[in-house]
Write a protein that holds these residues in place. Sequence first.
Motif, mmCIF file in Angstrom:
data_model
loop_
_atom_site.group_PDB
_atom_site.id
_atom_site.type_symbol
_atom_site.label_atom_id
_atom_site.label_comp_id
_atom_site.label_asym_id
_atom_site.label_seq_id
_atom_site.Cartn_x
_atom_site.Cartn_y
_atom_site.Cartn_z
ATOM 1 N N ALA A 124 -27.962 -26.941 -28.999
ATOM 2 C CA ALA A 124 -27.607 -26.050 -27.898
ATOM 3 C C ALA A 124 -26.436 -25.183 -28.348
ATOM 4 O O ALA A 124 -25.846 -25.432 -29.407
ATOM 5 C CB ALA A 124 -27.214 -26.873 -26.665
ATOM 6 N N PRO A 125 -26.102 -24.126 -27.594
ATOM 7 C CA PRO A 125 -24.940 -23.306 -27.949
ATOM 8 C C PRO A 125 -23.674 -24.147 -28.086
ATOM 9 O O PRO A 125 -23.532 -25.197 -27.459
ATOM 10 C CB PRO A 125 -24.834 -22.318 -26.786
ATOM 11 C CG PRO A 125 -26.220 -22.232 -26.247
ATOM 12 C CD PRO A 125 -26.812 -23.591 -26.421
ATOM 13 N N GLU A 126 -22.741 -23.659 -28.907
ATOM 14 C CA GLU A 126 -21.498 -24.375 -29.141
ATOM 15 C C GLU A 126 -20.746 -24.581 -27.816
ATOM 16 O O GLU A 126 -20.423 -23.608 -27.133
ATOM 17 C CB GLU A 126 -20.603 -23.593 -30.087
ATOM 18 C CG GLU A 126 -21.206 -23.344 -31.462
ATOM 19 C CD GLU A 126 -20.269 -22.510 -32.299
ATOM 20 O OE1 GLU A 126 -19.233 -23.021 -32.735
ATOM 21 O OE2 GLU A 126 -20.585 -21.321 -32.500
ATOM 22 N N PRO A 127 -20.441 -25.811 -27.447
ATOM 23 C CA PRO A 127 -19.785 -26.045 -26.149
ATOM 24 C C PRO A 127 -18.435 -25.348 -26.029
ATOM 25 O O PRO A 127 -18.113 -24.803 -24.973
ATOM 26 C CB PRO A 127 -19.642 -27.571 -26.110
ATOM 27 C CG PRO A 127 -20.666 -28.087 -27.066
ATOM 28 C CD PRO A 127 -20.777 -27.066 -28.142
ATOM 29 N N GLN A 128 -17.633 -25.353 -27.109
ATOM 30 C CA GLN A 128 -16.280 -24.805 -26.974
ATOM 31 C C GLN A 128 -16.271 -23.284 -26.902
ATOM 32 O O GLN A 128 -15.278 -22.691 -26.457
ATOM 33 C CB GLN A 128 -15.379 -25.279 -28.141
ATOM 34 C CG GLN A 128 -15.555 -24.537 -29.455
ATOM 35 C CD GLN A 128 -16.700 -25.101 -30.286
ATOM 36 O OE1 GLN A 128 -17.628 -25.696 -29.736
ATOM 37 N NE2 GLN A 128 -16.635 -24.927 -31.587
ATOM 38 N N ARG A 129 -17.342 -22.614 -27.318
ATOM 39 C CA ARG A 129 -17.394 -21.150 -27.248
ATOM 40 C C ARG A 129 -18.223 -20.649 -26.065
ATOM 41 O O ARG A 129 -18.234 -19.447 -25.784
ATOM 42 C CB ARG A 129 -17.960 -20.568 -28.542
ATOM 43 C CG ARG A 129 -17.109 -20.802 -29.772
ATOM 44 C CD ARG A 129 -17.739 -20.123 -30.983
ATOM 45 N NE ARG A 129 -17.078 -20.455 -32.223
ATOM 46 C CZ ARG A 129 -16.097 -19.746 -32.788
ATOM 47 N NH1 ARG A 129 -15.677 -18.646 -32.196
ATOM 48 N NH2 ARG A 129 -15.565 -20.113 -33.947
ATOM 49 N N GLU A 130 -18.941 -21.531 -25.398
ATOM 50 C CA GLU A 130 -19.844 -21.099 -24.336
ATOM 51 C C GLU A 130 -19.123 -20.429 -23.171
ATOM 52 O O GLU A 130 -19.628 -19.431 -22.631
ATOM 53 C CB GLU A 130 -20.667 -22.292 -23.839
ATOM 54 C CG GLU A 130 -21.811 -21.920 -22.902
ATOM 55 C CD GLU A 130 -22.836 -20.996 -23.542
ATOM 56 O OE1 GLU A 130 -23.649 -20.421 -22.797
ATOM 57 O OE2 GLU A 130 -22.824 -20.834 -24.780
ATOM 58 N N PRO A 131 -17.937 -20.884 -22.732
ATOM 59 C CA PRO A 131 -17.263 -20.173 -21.632
ATOM 60 C C PRO A 131 -16.957 -18.714 -21.962
ATOM 61 O O PRO A 131 -17.152 -17.821 -21.129
ATOM 62 C CB PRO A 131 -15.970 -20.980 -21.440
ATOM 63 C CG PRO A 131 -16.301 -22.354 -21.924
ATOM 64 C CD PRO A 131 -17.230 -22.133 -23.087
ATOM 65 N N GLN A 132 -16.512 -18.433 -23.202
ATOM 66 C CA GLN A 132 -16.241 -17.050 -23.593
ATOM 67 C C GLN A 132 -17.536 -16.247 -23.673
ATOM 68 O O GLN A 132 -17.566 -15.069 -23.301
ATOM 69 C CB GLN A 132 -15.522 -17.016 -24.946
ATOM 70 C CG GLN A 132 -14.107 -17.567 -24.929
ATOM 71 C CD GLN A 132 -14.073 -19.079 -25.078
ATOM 72 O OE1 GLN A 132 -15.115 -19.723 -25.086
ATOM 73 N NE2 GLN A 132 -12.875 -19.628 -25.213
ATOM 74 N N ARG A 133 -18.579 -16.886 -24.140
ATOM 75 C CA ARG A 133 -19.878 -16.210 -24.249
ATOM 76 C C ARG A 133 -20.375 -15.779 -22.870
ATOM 77 O O ARG A 133 -20.846 -14.649 -22.692
ATOM 78 C CB ARG A 133 -20.866 -17.161 -24.922
ATOM 79 C CG ARG A 133 -22.248 -16.598 -25.207
ATOM 80 C CD ARG A 133 -22.965 -17.535 -26.164
ATOM 81 N NE ARG A 133 -24.355 -17.179 -26.343
ATOM 82 C CZ ARG A 133 -25.378 -17.867 -25.830
ATOM 83 N NH1 ARG A 133 -25.144 -18.941 -25.105
ATOM 84 N NH2 ARG A 133 -26.618 -17.487 -26.039
ATOM 85 N N GLN A 134 -20.267 -16.659 -21.891
ATOM 86 C CA GLN A 134 -20.698 -16.317 -20.535
ATOM 87 C C GLN A 134 -19.759 -15.295 -19.905
ATOM 88 O O GLN A 134 -20.194 -14.401 -19.169
ATOM 89 C CB GLN A 134 -20.752 -17.583 -19.683
ATOM 90 C CG GLN A 134 -21.794 -18.597 -20.136
ATOM 91 C CD GLN A 134 -23.204 -18.023 -20.150
ATOM 92 O OE1 GLN A 134 -23.565 -17.182 -19.319
ATOM 93 N NE2 GLN A 134 -24.007 -18.448 -21.108
ATOM 94 N N SER A 135 -18.485 -15.408 -20.212
ATOM 95 C CA SER A 135 -17.499 -14.479 -19.651
ATOM 96 C C SER A 135 -17.777 -13.045 -20.081
ATOM 97 O O SER A 135 -17.756 -12.113 -19.267
ATOM 98 C CB SER A 135 -16.093 -14.896 -20.089
ATOM 99 O OG SER A 135 -15.154 -13.878 -19.810
ATOM 100 N N VAL A 136 -18.046 -12.843 -21.368
ATOM 101 C CA VAL A 136 -18.240 -11.482 -21.853
ATOM 102 C C VAL A 136 -19.557 -10.904 -21.325
ATOM 103 O O VAL A 136 -19.645 -9.710 -21.030
ATOM 104 C CB VAL A 136 -18.191 -11.449 -23.394
ATOM 105 C CG1 VAL A 136 -19.452 -12.019 -24.019
ATOM 106 C CG2 VAL A 136 -17.982 -10.024 -23.903
ATOM 107 N N ARG A 137 -20.567 -11.729 -21.144
ATOM 108 C CA ARG A 137 -21.824 -11.228 -20.601
ATOM 109 C C ARG A 137 -21.659 -10.800 -19.145
ATOM 110 O O ARG A 137 -22.234 -9.801 -18.715
ATOM 111 C CB ARG A 137 -22.904 -12.301 -20.723
ATOM 112 C CG ARG A 137 -23.304 -12.578 -22.161
ATOM 113 C CD ARG A 137 -24.521 -13.450 -22.266
ATOM 114 N NE ARG A 137 -24.906 -13.631 -23.660
ATOM 115 C CZ ARG A 137 -26.024 -14.212 -24.056
ATOM 116 N NH1 ARG A 137 -26.879 -14.666 -23.163
ATOM 117 N NH2 ARG A 137 -26.293 -14.330 -25.343
#
Length: 574
Positions: free
Chosen positions: A243-256
Motif C-alpha cells: 500500500a502507499p507509504e503510511p508516513q507520506r500518505e497525509p501529505q499526498r492526500q493534502s496536496v491532492r
Amino acid sequence: PRVLALAEKIVFAEGKEVVDYWMRYLGSVGANGINLETILDKWYRNILKLQIRSFRSVMFIVYDSEDTSIQRAGEAYLSEIDPYVVTRMHVKYYTEYNQAIGQWPTHTPLQPITDEMMREMLRNQSRVKEAKERLDQQKRQQEEREKQQRAQEKHNEEQEKKAGRNVQEKKKDSKKKRQSQGQSPAPSAPAPPPPPPGPFTATSSVVPALTAQPGKFCFALPAGDVFTKVLSFIPPVGEALGAPEPQREPQRQSVRQAFARLAKGCSCTVKPFEQCPHGVGSSLSSMLKPFTQAFIDDVAWDQEAPLHISADAVGLFNPVDNCARSSENWMATPCKAQVRANCHFWHWKTVEERVPPAYQDQGLFWWTAQQWTWLLRPNLEMIAKVEQVKASFEWEAHRPILGIHVRHGDSCMGSEGGRTGRKCEDLEVYMKGAEQMEQYGFKSIFLATDDLTVAHAAREKYPQFYWLIGNPTASQNRNTDGGWNHRFEQMAFESGEKNMDLQTEFREVLLDIHLLADTDGFVGKFTSNVDRIAYALNYGQRGCAVPFISLDAYWCNDYGLEKGKTVQGAKFAC
C-alpha cells in the motif's frame, strides 16, 4: 406578437420574468430541440448574473420542416452576431447564414453539416458511453475485490488471534510443567538486531512491511531526494509494501485536496498556459514551473498543448473547471492574480522555489510526482484506450511487468546527441539493465519505443520473455521512412511535407506514459523527458516506488536549464 413581446422583455425585463414568460407562452418552441428557455436561463443565471443593457440583432436559422430526410443533421454554434446565442444551422442554409453575417467585420464562416460529421458525433457519444460503462464495471469489480480482501483480512485476524491464544496456552502449560518439576523458566532469546539499511533502499524498520499484492512491487521512497543522485533503485524484495507509504500518505492526500480546491475557483477566469513547442515529453515538462508557481501563489492554473490544442484533444482532463477557463467563459472577469502564461518566460527561468514551502521536506521528486498525477489525469477517451490495450495484453495476468522505453528517433542524429546528452543504443543495452532486476522475477516486459525494428527484434532475440508490444504507432511508421534525419520540432511545427499529426503524436506518447506508469519496474534513460515523467507518475499514482535503472543520467526537473547530469558528467537540459 408573443415573440416580439419576448424580445422586449429580453432587453428591459428581469431574467426571471423573461424565463417565466417564455415557458408560459413559447416553451414548446426551440431551435431543433434546444429549448430557448435553457439558453435564457444560462444567460442570466450562469454568467455572473449578467445585467443586459442591449443586444445586437439576433437571427435564428431553423430547420426546413419539409426536409425530413436531414432533420437529424446539424450542429450547435455560438452565433457570430451575439456570443450568447446558440444557433442550430440547417445543412441547406449555411451559405445564407454566412451572407447574412457578412456585414460584421470579423466572423468565422460556418461549414456545411454533413452526414459523416453527424455519424462521427454519434460515434463519439457511443465511445464515451462505452467508456463510462467500462469504468462503472471496473468500479464494481474493484469494490467486490476490496470486499473480498476485507473478508480475507478479517479471517486472517481471527486465525492469528486463535493461533496467539493457542501459543499463550502452550506457554502457560509449559511453565506450569517446569514449575511442577522445580525448573526455572528458560530465558527468552534476545531479538536479533535489524540488518543495517543499504544506502538507497527502503527499510522495513522505518516503514511497517505490509502484505504485497502478488507480482505488484512497491517500496518506500528513500529520504533526501536520493533519485537525483543515483542511477538505480533496486531494494530487496522482502521490503516490498502492499500500500502507499503510511508516513507520506497525509501529505499526498493534502496536496491532492489543494489541487482540487484551486481547480474549482470559478469567481474569475485564467488564461491557459500554452505548452512550449518541442517534443511531447519536453512540452509536457514545460508545465511544471508555472504550475508550481500557481500553487505557491494559491491561484488557479490552466494549460493547453502547443498550437493551442486543447487538453481534451490529446487525452487529458483540464487542470481547472470549465467555468474558470477563459477559452470557455471569455466574457467572465479575468483573475487579477495569474501566473504568466507565456512559455518563453518560463523556458530559461531560474526559480527560487521548485517545491512549495509546505512540502519542502518531501523533496523535488515527490513534489514532481504529485504534479504529474494531477496534470496527466486521462480523460474518458484516454481511460478507455488504456483499458483496451491492457485488456488485449491481459495486463494483470502477466504481472510483475518490467517497463522498458527505447528512445531512438531524432536522438539517433549526431547533432542531437551533443545537444541533449542522449545516445542512440540498441535494445541489448537495455536488456543488460533488465538482467540486474533478476531478483524480482520479471517474465513479462512492456516495450515502448519509437523504432519499429526494436519492437520486431525484441521477441526474436529474447523469446524467454513475454513481450507486451502494441500496434505500430505514428512515430514508428515515421522512423522507418527516414524520420531519424529530422528533429521532432521540424516535423511538428514547421511547414513541409514531413509535418506530423501533433494530436495523434501526443495521444500515443501519453498512452505509453500511462502504461509505463503502471509497470512494476523500469529500465530506461533519464535523459529522456518521457522516462522521467513516466517514473515519477508511477510513484505519484502508487504512493510508493518501483525499482528502476537509468542507463545514462540521474533524475532531474528544472525545465529549460542545463541542470541534468549524465554518467559521464555532461550537462543536459531537464
